[in-house]
Motif scaffolding. Structure first.
Motif, short mmCIF file in Angstrom:
data_model
loop_
_atom_site.label_atom_id
_atom_site.label_comp_id
_atom_site.label_asym_id
_atom_site.label_seq_id
_atom_site.Cartn_x
_atom_site.Cartn_y
_atom_site.Cartn_z
N CYS A 21 -12.47 -67.99 60.50
CA CYS A 21 -11.81 -67.76 59.22
C CYS A 21 -12.87 -67.76 58.12
O CYS A 21 -13.52 -68.77 57.88
CB CYS A 21 -10.77 -68.86 58.96
SG CYS A 21 -9.82 -68.61 57.46
N THR A 23 -14.35 -65.63 54.21
CA THR A 23 -13.89 -65.20 52.89
C THR A 23 -13.38 -63.77 52.87
O THR A 23 -12.73 -63.37 51.91
CB THR A 23 -15.04 -65.32 51.85
OG1 THR A 23 -16.14 -64.53 52.31
CG2 THR A 23 -15.45 -66.77 51.66
N GLN A 24 -13.65 -62.99 53.94
CA GLN A 24 -13.21 -61.60 53.96
C GLN A 24 -12.21 -61.28 55.06
O GLN A 24 -11.49 -60.29 54.98
CB GLN A 24 -14.41 -60.66 54.09
CG GLN A 24 -15.34 -60.76 52.92
CD GLN A 24 -16.54 -59.83 53.06
OE1 GLN A 24 -16.78 -59.26 54.11
NE2 GLN A 24 -17.29 -59.69 52.00
N SER A 25 -12.17 -62.10 56.11
CA SER A 25 -11.24 -61.83 57.20
C SER A 25 -11.08 -63.06 58.09
O SER A 25 -11.86 -64.01 58.01
CB SER A 25 -11.74 -60.66 58.07
OG SER A 25 -12.92 -61.02 58.76
N THR A 26 -10.04 -63.01 58.92
CA THR A 26 -9.82 -64.00 59.97
C THR A 26 -9.79 -63.25 61.29
O THR A 26 -9.08 -62.26 61.43
CB THR A 26 -8.51 -64.78 59.76
OG1 THR A 26 -8.64 -65.56 58.57
CG2 THR A 26 -8.21 -65.70 60.92
N SER A 43 -7.70 -59.25 64.32
CA SER A 43 -8.45 -59.43 63.08
C SER A 43 -7.62 -58.97 61.90
O SER A 43 -6.95 -57.94 61.98
CB SER A 43 -9.76 -58.63 63.14
OG SER A 43 -10.47 -58.77 61.93
N SER A 45 -8.05 -58.53 57.61
CA SER A 45 -8.92 -58.57 56.43
C SER A 45 -8.11 -58.90 55.18
O SER A 45 -6.93 -58.59 55.10
CB SER A 45 -9.61 -57.21 56.23
OG SER A 45 -10.43 -56.91 57.33
N TYR A 46 -8.78 -59.51 54.21
CA TYR A 46 -8.15 -59.82 52.93
C TYR A 46 -9.24 -59.88 51.87
O TYR A 46 -10.42 -59.93 52.17
CB TYR A 46 -7.35 -61.14 52.99
CG TYR A 46 -8.03 -62.23 53.78
CD1 TYR A 46 -9.05 -63.00 53.23
CD2 TYR A 46 -7.67 -62.50 55.10
CE1 TYR A 46 -9.68 -63.99 53.97
CE2 TYR A 46 -8.27 -63.48 55.84
CZ TYR A 46 -9.28 -64.23 55.26
OH TYR A 46 -9.90 -65.22 55.99
N GLY A 47 -8.82 -59.91 50.63
CA GLY A 47 -9.78 -59.89 49.53
C GLY A 47 -9.76 -61.16 48.71
O GLY A 47 -9.04 -62.11 48.99
N LEU A 48 -10.58 -61.15 47.69
CA LEU A 48 -10.65 -62.25 46.74
C LEU A 48 -9.78 -61.95 45.53
O LEU A 48 -9.45 -60.80 45.26
CB LEU A 48 -12.10 -62.44 46.26
CG LEU A 48 -13.11 -62.84 47.31
CD1 LEU A 48 -14.52 -62.77 46.73
CD2 LEU A 48 -12.83 -64.23 47.82
N GLN A 62 -9.32 -67.65 46.36
CA GLN A 62 -8.39 -67.16 47.37
C GLN A 62 -7.24 -68.15 47.48
O GLN A 62 -7.45 -69.36 47.38
CB GLN A 62 -9.06 -67.01 48.73
CG GLN A 62 -10.01 -65.84 48.79
CD GLN A 62 -10.65 -65.71 50.15
OE1 GLN A 62 -11.12 -66.69 50.69
NE2 GLN A 62 -10.70 -64.50 50.66
N TRP A 67 -4.87 -67.31 54.15
CA TRP A 67 -5.55 -67.69 55.39
C TRP A 67 -4.54 -68.01 56.49
O TRP A 67 -4.71 -67.61 57.63
CB TRP A 67 -6.46 -68.88 55.18
CG TRP A 67 -7.49 -68.74 54.09
CD1 TRP A 67 -8.07 -67.57 53.64
CD2 TRP A 67 -8.04 -69.78 53.31
NE1 TRP A 67 -8.95 -67.85 52.64
CE2 TRP A 67 -8.95 -69.20 52.41
CE3 TRP A 67 -7.85 -71.15 53.27
CZ2 TRP A 67 -9.68 -69.95 51.49
CZ3 TRP A 67 -8.58 -71.90 52.36
CH2 TRP A 67 -9.49 -71.30 51.48
#
Length: 84
Positions: A21, A23-26, A43, A45-48, A62, A67
């Motif tokens: 986990c 800052t950009q993806s899990t 996988s 992805s996510y952003g800030l 975030q 998460w």
């Protein structure tokens, strides 16, 4: 033997769930220690959230719920991948 929930076909054996986990993806993988193989991966992805309203300028945050949601979704992807 342990069984992972929600699979179309049952996964049993010495299975491990690897989680990364960041800052950009899990990312998640299901690993079978007996056969030394990766059975499935997922996988998300996510952003800030840049410049949140109550933070000093230039700071990004975030929401921790992102998460948790990503972990759930990536785990489901890995399970589907493993049972295919």
């Amino acid at each position: 033997p342990r069984t992972l929930w929600g699979c179309a076909s049952l996964l049993t054996g010495d299975l491990y769930l690897g989680v990364d986990c960041g800052t950009q993806s899990t990312k998640v993988c299901i690993y079978d220690a007996g056969s030394r193989t990766v059975l499935g991966v997922g996988s998300v992805s996510y952003g800030l959230n840049p410049n949140p309203p109550e933070a000093p300028p230039g700071r990004a945050e975030q929401d921790p719920s992102v998460w948790v949601d990503a972990l759930s979704e990536a785990t489901e992807m890995a399970l589907v991948s493993a049972s295919a």
